[in-house]
Design a protein around this motif. Structure first.
Motif, PDB file in Angstrom:
ATOM      1  N   GLN A 157       1.035  -1.592   0.132  1.00  0.00           N
ATOM      2  CA  GLN A 157       0.279  -0.232  -0.254  1.00  0.00           C
ATOM      3  C   GLN A 157       0.664   1.382   0.107  1.00  0.00           C
ATOM      4  OE1 GLN A 157      -4.100  -0.503   2.233  1.00  0.00           O
ATOM      5  NE2 GLN A 157      -3.081  -1.179   3.673  1.00  0.00           N
ATOM      6  N   VAL A 158       2.281   1.132  -0.220  1.00  0.00           N
ATOM      7  CA  VAL A 158       3.090   2.098   0.126  1.00  0.00           C
ATOM      8  C   VAL A 158       3.711   2.866  -1.559  1.00  0.00           C
ATOM      9  CG1 VAL A 158       5.337   3.079   0.796  1.00  0.00           C
ATOM     10  CG2 VAL A 158       3.693   2.194   1.845  1.00  0.00           C
ATOM     11  N   LEU A 159       3.685   1.728  -1.946  1.00  0.00           N
ATOM     12  CA  LEU A 159       4.159   1.663  -3.352  1.00  0.00           C
ATOM     13  C   LEU A 159       3.399   1.260  -4.405  1.00  0.00           C
ATOM     14  CD1 LEU A 159       8.001   1.843  -2.548  1.00  0.00           C
ATOM     15  CD2 LEU A 159       6.782   4.032  -3.659  1.00  0.00           C
ATOM     16  N   HIS A 160       2.686   0.917  -5.301  1.00  0.00           N
ATOM     17  CA  HIS A 160       1.598   0.048  -5.670  1.00  0.00           C
ATOM     18  C   HIS A 160       2.837  -0.999  -6.870  1.00  0.00           C
ATOM     19  CE1 HIS A 160      -1.853  -0.967  -8.650  1.00  0.00           C
ATOM     20  NE2 HIS A 160      -2.497  -0.175  -7.380  1.00  0.00           N
ATOM     21  N   ILE A 161       2.016  -1.737  -6.770  1.00  0.00           N
ATOM     22  CA  ILE A 161       2.336  -3.366  -6.893  1.00  0.00           C
ATOM     23  C   ILE A 161       2.825  -2.558  -8.671  1.00  0.00           C
ATOM     24  CG2 ILE A 161       0.061  -4.658  -7.620  1.00  0.00           C
ATOM     25  CD1 ILE A 161       1.788  -6.952  -7.104  1.00  0.00           C
ATOM     26  N   SER A 162       1.558  -1.553  -9.683  1.00  0.00           N
ATOM     27  CA  SER A 162       1.503  -1.553 -10.720  1.00  0.00           C
ATOM     28  C   SER A 162       3.303  -1.482 -11.153  1.00  0.00           C
ATOM     29  CB  SER A 162       0.666  -0.742 -11.039  1.00  0.00           C
ATOM     30  OG  SER A 162       1.036   0.317 -10.361  1.00  0.00           O
ATOM     31  N   CYS A 163       3.902  -0.418 -10.136  1.00  0.00           N
ATOM     32  CA  CYS A 163       5.369  -0.546 -10.444  1.00  0.00           C
ATOM     33  C   CYS A 163       6.319  -1.468 -11.653  1.00  0.00           C
ATOM     34  CB  CYS A 163       6.309   0.223  -9.324  1.00  0.00           C
ATOM     35  SG  CYS A 163       5.446   1.420  -8.985  1.00  0.00           S
ATOM     36  N   VAL A 164       6.093  -2.704 -11.742  1.00  0.00           N
ATOM     37  CA  VAL A 164       6.210  -4.283 -11.808  1.00  0.00           C
ATOM     38  C   VAL A 164       5.952  -4.396 -13.352  1.00  0.00           C
ATOM     39  CG1 VAL A 164       6.246  -6.853 -12.022  1.00  0.00           C
ATOM     40  CG2 VAL A 164       6.307  -5.023  -9.619  1.00  0.00           C
ATOM     41  N   ASP A 165       4.915  -3.654 -13.601  1.00  0.00           N
ATOM     42  CA  ASP A 165       4.865  -3.497 -14.875  1.00  0.00           C
ATOM     43  C   ASP A 165       5.300  -2.450 -15.185  1.00  0.00           C
ATOM     44  OD1 ASP A 165       2.156  -4.940 -14.810  1.00  0.00           O
ATOM     45  OD2 ASP A 165       1.615  -3.692 -14.413  1.00  0.00           O
ATOM     46  N   VAL A 166       5.803  -0.969 -15.018  1.00  0.00           N
ATOM     47  CA  VAL A 166       6.759  -0.156 -14.976  1.00  0.00           C
ATOM     48  C   VAL A 166       8.111  -0.869 -15.757  1.00  0.00           C
ATOM     49  CG1 VAL A 166       8.068   1.920 -15.336  1.00  0.00           C
ATOM     50  CG2 VAL A 166       5.331   1.749 -14.411  1.00  0.00           C
ATOM     51  N   ILE A 167       8.764  -1.628 -14.257  1.00  0.00           N
ATOM     52  CA  ILE A 167       9.633  -2.264 -14.396  1.00  0.00           C
ATOM     53  C   ILE A 167       9.623  -3.031 -15.877  1.00  0.00           C
ATOM     54  CG2 ILE A 167      11.553  -3.616 -13.767  1.00  0.00           C
ATOM     55  CD1 ILE A 167      10.604  -2.992 -10.626  1.00  0.00           C
ATOM     56  N   LYS A 168       8.891  -4.418 -16.019  1.00  0.00           N
ATOM     57  CA  LYS A 168       9.146  -5.281 -16.847  1.00  0.00           C
ATOM     58  C   LYS A 168       9.419  -4.491 -18.721  1.00  0.00           C
ATOM     59  CE  LYS A 168       6.630  -8.651 -14.492  1.00  0.00           C
ATOM     60  NZ  LYS A 168       5.117  -9.213 -14.878  1.00  0.00           N
ATOM     61  N   LYS A 169       8.567  -3.405 -18.818  1.00  0.00           N
ATOM     62  CA  LYS A 169       8.439  -2.688 -19.944  1.00  0.00           C
ATOM     63  C   LYS A 169      10.073  -2.195 -20.555  1.00  0.00           C
ATOM     64  CE  LYS A 169       6.639   1.522 -22.521  1.00  0.00           C
ATOM     65  NZ  LYS A 169       5.357   2.686 -22.396  1.00  0.00           N
ATOM     66  N   GLU A 170      10.430  -1.253 -19.012  1.00  0.00           N
ATOM     67  CA  GLU A 170      11.812  -0.638 -19.499  1.00  0.00           C
ATOM     68  C   GLU A 170      13.362  -1.713 -19.222  1.00  0.00           C
ATOM     69  OE1 GLU A 170      11.194   2.871 -19.533  1.00  0.00           O
ATOM     70  OE2 GLU A 170       9.756   2.409 -19.756  1.00  0.00           O
ATOM     71  N   MET A 171      13.088  -2.599 -18.598  1.00  0.00           N
ATOM     72  CA  MET A 171      14.493  -3.141 -18.363  1.00  0.00           C
ATOM     73  C   MET A 171      14.620  -3.913 -19.596  1.00  0.00           C
ATOM     74  SD  MET A 171      14.693  -4.422 -14.552  1.00  0.00           S
ATOM     75  CE  MET A 171      16.905  -4.548 -15.029  1.00  0.00           C
ATOM     76  N   THR A 172      15.658  -4.387 -19.260  1.00  0.00           N
ATOM     77  CA  THR A 172      16.980  -4.956 -20.830  1.00  0.00           C
ATOM     78  C   THR A 172      17.658  -6.040 -20.140  1.00  0.00           C
ATOM     79  OG1 THR A 172      18.794  -4.004 -21.284  1.00  0.00           O
ATOM     80  CG2 THR A 172      16.175  -3.300 -22.616  1.00  0.00           C
ATOM     81  N   ALA A 173      18.033  -6.084 -19.244  1.00  0.00           N
ATOM     82  CA  ALA A 173      18.949  -6.772 -18.251  1.00  0.00           C
ATOM     83  C   ALA A 173      17.452  -7.949 -18.214  1.00  0.00           C
ATOM     84  CB  ALA A 173      19.748  -6.364 -17.251  1.00  0.00           C
ATOM     85  N   PRO A 174      18.514  -9.085 -17.635  1.00  0.00           N
ATOM     86  CA  PRO A 174      17.523 -10.696 -17.297  1.00  0.00           C
ATOM     87  C   PRO A 174      16.423 -10.382 -16.064  1.00  0.00           C
ATOM     88  CG  PRO A 174      19.784 -10.988 -18.291  1.00  0.00           C
ATOM     89  CD  PRO A 174      19.880  -9.480 -17.884  1.00  0.00           C
ATOM     90  N   LEU A 175      15.897 -10.351 -15.766  1.00  0.00           N
ATOM     91  CA  LEU A 175      14.727  -9.843 -14.895  1.00  0.00           C
ATOM     92  C   LEU A 175      13.760 -11.166 -14.364  1.00  0.00           C
ATOM     93  CD1 LEU A 175      12.963  -7.638 -13.594  1.00  0.00           C
ATOM     94  CD2 LEU A 175      11.500  -7.104 -15.330  1.00  0.00           C
ATOM     95  N   GLN A 176      14.273 -11.586 -12.817  1.00  0.00           N
ATOM     96  CA  GLN A 176      13.131 -12.371 -11.901  1.00  0.00           C
ATOM     97  C   GLN A 176      12.535 -11.370 -11.571  1.00  0.00           C
ATOM     98  OE1 GLN A 176      15.621 -16.342 -10.869  1.00  0.00           O
ATOM     99  NE2 GLN A 176      13.787 -15.495  -8.702  1.00  0.00           N
ATOM    100  N   VAL A 177      10.720 -11.608 -11.181  1.00  0.00           N
ATOM    101  CA  VAL A 177      10.372 -11.406 -10.247  1.00  0.00           C
ATOM    102  C   VAL A 177       9.092 -11.749  -9.675  1.00  0.00           C
ATOM    103  CG1 VAL A 177       7.659  -9.851 -10.358  1.00  0.00           C
ATOM    104  CG2 VAL A 177       9.297  -9.623 -12.453  1.00  0.00           C
ATOM    105  N   ASP A 178       9.591 -11.519  -7.730  1.00  0.00           N
ATOM    106  CA  ASP A 178       8.994 -12.443  -7.427  1.00  0.00           C
ATOM    107  C   ASP A 178       7.344 -11.797  -6.520  1.00  0.00           C
ATOM    108  OD1 ASP A 178      10.226 -15.163  -7.503  1.00  0.00           O
ATOM    109  OD2 ASP A 178      11.817 -13.709  -7.383  1.00  0.00           O
ATOM    110  N   ILE A 179       6.021 -11.806  -6.362  1.00  0.00           N
ATOM    111  CA  ILE A 179       5.469 -11.801  -5.687  1.00  0.00           C
ATOM    112  C   ILE A 179       4.996 -12.445  -4.910  1.00  0.00           C
ATOM    113  CG2 ILE A 179       3.231 -11.025  -6.099  1.00  0.00           C
ATOM    114  CD1 ILE A 179       5.247  -9.321  -7.784  1.00  0.00           C
ATOM    115  N   ILE A 180       5.132 -12.151  -3.238  1.00  0.00           N
ATOM    116  CA  ILE A 180       4.979 -12.680  -2.358  1.00  0.00           C
ATOM    117  C   ILE A 180       3.758 -12.302  -1.358  1.00  0.00           C
ATOM    118  CG2 ILE A 180       5.453 -12.876   0.245  1.00  0.00           C
ATOM    119  CD1 ILE A 180       8.370 -12.295  -0.592  1.00  0.00           C
TER     120      ILE A 180
END
Length: 329
Positions: free
Chosen positions: A273-296
């Motif tokens: 509730q501090v930083l919205h989880i939709s930030c993950v979509d921005v990261i996926k869009k902008e990053m080119t390095a190998p990326l692993q996303v883990d949602i707890i």
């Protein structure tokens, strides 16, 4: 037998005296209780408190283990208004042979800060870069892990100094402007700007209620008073100044994401509730390095505190996956 009886009585008296003192401190000086448990967790985590001079500034940090050529050292960077000890619960679930450093950022914990210091992300990253060089973390592979503000700093550090970062883990990083506003930013828009800089027990209770999904972790009111007295009040002016700087750099990490070359792990609490989880979509869009996303699941903003064992497990999985690839190459 009389000697044994006397010893037992003395020990019993000492225990009762200690308990009486603890109860007295709980009600009269709860900040001392906070300090005690902070030091206890440092000991339980097997860490040593150290200090180092970086230019004219003194940095405080925790260290455990020794550097190894076979696995990256782990640099832990805490969040806004927090301290190096905030990672202790998670550190307890990491292998004891893993070399790690947990730093007090400037103006936090026991690390000093210059008056009118530059609070831009680039300036803080440069300060951190100096620290890394002084203690020798740049002499081998380095895994940088940050939480919240520290996570945004970790991402910026990896983009600005790509040759020094082998692996990057970000848990709920700041510096990304999502399409959906979080509860905290809604409250900021409504005039509650310094929600994360509580000056009263009631304000601290509101902050913890938002940051934690597991409400059972919210301390009782007396310990909240200790928290405010120990962590917040001595640094209120600086924290407000720093929070203003964070808001001014609300989207600072987004344009840097494409410059990160290190394999990157992003961890987010499902009920953040501090930083919205939709930030993950921005990261996926902008990053080119190998990326692993883990949602707890069943977790809010404070990942290292709410789910320390799960977080440690995910971090080790990420290290095993990408550090082995780097060693083979």
């Amino acid at each position: 037998m009389e000697v044994i009886s006397t010893i037992v009585q003395l020990v019993g008296g000492a225990v009762l005296t200690t308990l009486a003192l603890a109860v007295s401190l709980y009600y009269t000086k709860p900040a001392y209780i906070i300090y005690f448990f902070q030091r206890l967790n440092t000991w339980r985590a097997g860490c040593t408190i150290k200090y180092v001079k970086v230019g004219e500034q003194q940095f405080a940090y925790l260290e455990r283990g020794r550097r190894s050529k076979n696995q990256p050292s782990l640099l832990l960077i805490h969040g806004f208004g927090d301290i190096k000890e905030s990672f202790c619960e998670m550190i307890m679930h990491l292998p004891k042979n893993l070399h790690l450093i947990s730093i007090d950022l400037p103006g936090h914990g026991d690390t000093s800060i210059k008056a009118k210091a530059n609070l831009s992300i680039e300036a803080i990253a440069a300060n951190l870069h100096q620290f890394v060089g002084v203690i020798g973390l740049d002499r081998g592979p380095l895994h940088v892990l940050g939480h919240s503000m520290g996570s945004g700093l970790a991402g910026c550090y990896a983009a600005l100094y790509p040759g020094e970062v082998s692996l990057l883990t970000m848990t709920g990083p700041t510096g990304i402007k999502p399409a959906v506003k979080s509860l905290v930013f809604e409250k900021i828009d409504q005039g509650n700007k310094y929600l994360l800089v509580p000056e009263t027990v009631e304000q601290a209770e509101e902050m913890f209620n938002i940051c934690l999904y597991n409400k059972s972790l919210i301390p009782p009111k007396q310990l909240l008073k200790g928290y405010v007295d120990y962590y917040m009040r001595p640094h209120v002016s600086f924290f407000k100044e720093l929070f203003d700087a964070i808001l001014e750099q609300e989207d600072v990490l987004t344009p840097l994401l494409g410059k990160i070359t290190a394999p990157t792990q992003v961890i987010w609490g499902r009920h953040e509730q501090v930083l919205h989880i939709s930030c993950v979509d921005v990261i996926k869009k902008e990053m080119t390095a190998p990326l692993q996303v883990d949602i707890i699941e069943d977790c809010g903003h404070t990942v290292p505190l709410e789910t320390p064992q799960k977080a440690a497990s995910l971090i080790l999985n990420f290290r095993d996956k990408f550090a082995k690839k780097q060693n083979k190459s």
